[in-house]
Design a protein around this motif. Sequence first.
Motif, PDB file in Angstrom:
ATOM      1  N   TYR A 305       0.858  -1.177   0.000  1.00 24.30           N
ATOM      2  CA  TYR A 305       0.000   0.000   0.000  1.00 24.30           C
ATOM      3  C   TYR A 305       0.900   1.235   0.000  1.00 24.30           C
ATOM      4  O   TYR A 305       1.849   1.308   0.784  1.00 24.30           O
ATOM      5  N   PRO A 411      -5.349   2.247   5.022  1.00 21.77           N
ATOM      6  CA  PRO A 411      -6.772   1.887   5.145  1.00 21.77           C
ATOM      7  C   PRO A 411      -7.014   0.442   5.534  1.00 21.77           C
ATOM      8  O   PRO A 411      -8.127   0.097   5.942  1.00 21.77           O
ATOM      9  N   ASN A 412      -5.991  -0.420   5.418  1.00 16.51           N
ATOM     10  CA  ASN A 412      -6.208  -1.845   5.644  1.00 16.51           C
ATOM     11  C   ASN A 412      -5.721  -2.328   7.005  1.00 16.51           C
ATOM     12  O   ASN A 412      -5.671  -3.533   7.252  1.00 16.51           O
ATOM     13  N   TYR A 415      -2.952  -4.755  10.811  1.00 17.22           N
ATOM     14  CA  TYR A 415      -2.316  -5.897  10.171  1.00 17.22           C
ATOM     15  C   TYR A 415      -2.200  -7.039  11.175  1.00 17.22           C
ATOM     16  O   TYR A 415      -1.836  -6.828  12.333  1.00 17.22           O
ATOM     17  N   ASP A 526     -10.126   6.238  -2.879  1.00 22.45           N
ATOM     18  CA  ASP A 526      -9.297   5.602  -3.915  1.00 22.45           C
ATOM     19  C   ASP A 526      -8.665   6.702  -4.772  1.00 22.45           C
ATOM     20  O   ASP A 526      -8.963   6.847  -5.949  1.00 22.45           O
ATOM     21  N   GLU A 572      -3.175  -8.107   4.468  1.00 21.20           N
ATOM     22  CA  GLU A 572      -4.338  -7.233   4.335  1.00 21.20           C
ATOM     23  C   GLU A 572      -4.235  -6.296   3.140  1.00 21.20           C
ATOM     24  O   GLU A 572      -5.247  -5.763   2.676  1.00 21.20           O
ATOM     25  N   ASP A 573      -3.021  -6.074   2.622  1.00 18.47           N
ATOM     26  CA  ASP A 573      -2.840  -5.208   1.447  1.00 18.47           C
ATOM     27  C   ASP A 573      -2.865  -5.989   0.142  1.00 18.47           C
ATOM     28  O   ASP A 573      -2.622  -5.416  -0.926  1.00 18.47           O
ATOM     29  N   ASP A 575      -4.709  -6.847  -2.500  1.00 19.78           N
ATOM     30  CA  ASP A 575      -6.009  -6.424  -3.024  1.00 19.78           C
ATOM     31  C   ASP A 575      -5.952  -5.936  -4.462  1.00 19.78           C
ATOM     32  O   ASP A 575      -6.903  -5.326  -4.941  1.00 19.78           O
TER      33      ASP A 575
END
Length: 860
Positions: A305, A411-412, A415, A526, A572-573, A575
């Motif tokens: 990210y 944002p994620n 962790y 975004d 978590e990143d 994506d």
Amino acid sequence: MALPTLFCSTGGRIKMLLACWWLDYRSCAQSLWTINRHGSTSKNINHRLWEDRIHQGVMPTFLGAVLITAVIAKLPAMKHYENQEYLALKMGELGSGRPEGVDPEFDCAWRGYAYEYAVQVQPWLVSDPTKLSQLYDALQLGPLCKQPPPSLNVSKAKARPATKATKDVVTFFVDAANGKDNQPYSPSAGGITQPFKSVASAVLAVRTVRSTMQGPATIFLRGNAVHYLSETIQLGPGDSQLTIAAYNNEPVVVSGGVHISNLKWTSGPAGSFIADLSDINLPAGVPAMQYGAPSARSRATLARYPNANPELDLFPVGYVTAKTQWRPPLYRGEPCDPKTQCGTSVNVTHVTPDSEWHGMYQNWTTGVGGACDVYDPPRSPWCSGQFYLERQFPEMHTRHPSGIYGDAHLPNIPYSAPSGSIVHAWRPGHWYTWMFEVDDYHVNTTQGSTVWSIQQNQNNVYSKVSVPGQDTSEVKFLGTFTSETECWQACNTSKKGLCTDWTWHHNDFGGAFSGQCYFTVGGDWDPKAQPKVTSARGPYNASGYFEFGAGGNQGGEGNENAGEWYIEGNLEDLDDLNEFWWDDVSRQLHYIPNGTAPPSDIVVPTLINIIEVIGSQAAPVTNVSFVGLTITANRPSFMEPRSNPSGGDWSLERMGAIFLEGTECVSISNSTFERLDSNAVFLSGYNQHASITQNNFRWLGQNAIASWGRPIDNDATNGDFPRYTIVEGNFIFNIGIQQKQSSFYFQAETAQAVIRNNVGLLPHMLCSSMHLRRTRSFRSASIFHVPLSTSMTEWAVARTCLLTCSSTPAAKVLIMGPSTVGIGYHTLRLCETERRPQFLPSTTSITTLSWQTLRLTVGA
């Protein structure tokens, strides 16, 4: 002896053709290249080590291939010195596109001549459509000039010679697809009809034969399959007079990766797939991943990210650009005093007999231990308390942030397992990038403040507003304002719904959107990179911080803070398309493919040094050649132990896909170095008469070629440094993907190298910097590296400086930079008596400079 000119190191993601001319005894021989030099000013290196034949010329920055001599030859009006100086200045203005005020006819003329000249210095490009396309694209001849590729004389093309069997004492063959190791002895064992399967077996066979029969030997590699190496090929003095070559120009690929085939994937969350690799020997885990056809593999991106494709996206895409709070530097767990050293080093001072400039080089002072504990060995001038007498702490002394408050920008989070993830961060001023390994995440009960994340040059409503000034189902219009503060206030008092983000178009954005302010329904965040737009989101509770463990040793001079940054290595990143994540506990690989299905096979880069040629000054390895090979897939090495070369402002690890130390007459030719995550070729310590010619370097994580001696306390009289290297006719395309401040050619403590006729389509880093720095001396004359201090928004890419040196006591430097009336030219005189820079009036005539001693350089 021509005085050398220094270049800004490359980094960032802008494709460029960097062209330069050479000056040798006042004659011109053209070259296309880029170089990064870190000089030394010790008493023995001033005259012994730096009296080399690196006839360096100009590197006009911004996008372009500027062949000054080629353009002058085509444009008779440029013959006079005054016009040549003007021409050089105009070259510096040319950027990624055509800046306002530049004559299109002139602009397109030099681009076309640069294209033709690149083929003149490398005639074999005529028969290589891929490289010609890259050259044409980098010069922007299509979009800017509406010109088709210039016609070329195909009859002048020179084919590369094929490598065939020779009359050596012994010749062996290696076929990774059809070969067999451990063959019983026979006259045909290892021959073309009974080849070995591995390179290591062929090397062992050569040693066996030559134990009783001396003479040259050749190992031919067949191109039927990729040669995957599980261990580094190590060659020593006993392997002298050995050639390892592609047989008959077959497409031979030598990989430092582990090949994993017949992968069994299961579906995971959010479009990802998972493969169990617990039965695969992966000693380094999965630090990188490649996929696709063996002849054209692509990189996957470690989950990160912000999202970005590190090969294609341009800075600042993929970086957190908002102001970020960093944890202060620590030394052995204790906060550092910003007014003194961050860990007291032992000062080792070497008195220089010559009169030196700026206080920095009155004596050559090295710090040992203390702040230098981050290096191996733990010594550097940047750790010394006496190194930079006229500069303040903490900026010019080794230190780095100890952690980051990243919650507001990620944002994620939270962790699940942040330990081991990597934060990549620019040093303020964009001199180089740091890499920090996250050791732990801490909840900070004293922080607890509600904050907004404000990001410049980011548009969170990009493509979401079809008609300016109107609401949509996704976006609400807040009004037209003269400042972002007013936009923010409108968000706080919005009657159109909960406002947790806002986007303001600056007044000079242009068109109907100028001054307009919007927010997204539901806080959809975004943002896309776009100049003259500010976006913000919040509020957040900045309640924790990431503590750094290893890392922070990628630079020399320090700072309390860092600049733009990103984080990689957290599940978590994961994506975005083409992202992967490796679970080192479960030994599972997670991947989101570009297409509908994941690949059936992948390559995991594992080795760093794929081939090592190591001897000593007393017993060197001699006459080893590598011909026609494609070397690929070494793993990232930016977290490996590093040291500070000479007096340079960054650090380097002594590693590379082909690593040379203690050699004479080693040749690397007609080979390709592709998608390596570390350095490609590294010359360490004693190496004489190395030849690196007609190779391709592309998509590299760090440097293409690095050359670095091993003097004792910068005293090179021990002779332990590279000398007489030839780097010629190479083609370079995109480097510095992992480490910013990487170069096509880097050297420190190296002498008498010749760099010529190289063509580079290279990204470059933003060369904003802070001080006038002396980087080397040459007898009674001096060459100065002149960086300019400006923000990225003022001058988005590197400035260009015209530099002249003479044997007179004062040197003149012509600096090109922004002024209130457009481009202003200012002359800077370095007064030997005062040893401080003095700016002369901007009206000083540039024609007073001598063209014979004119050089072009950029800030680092």
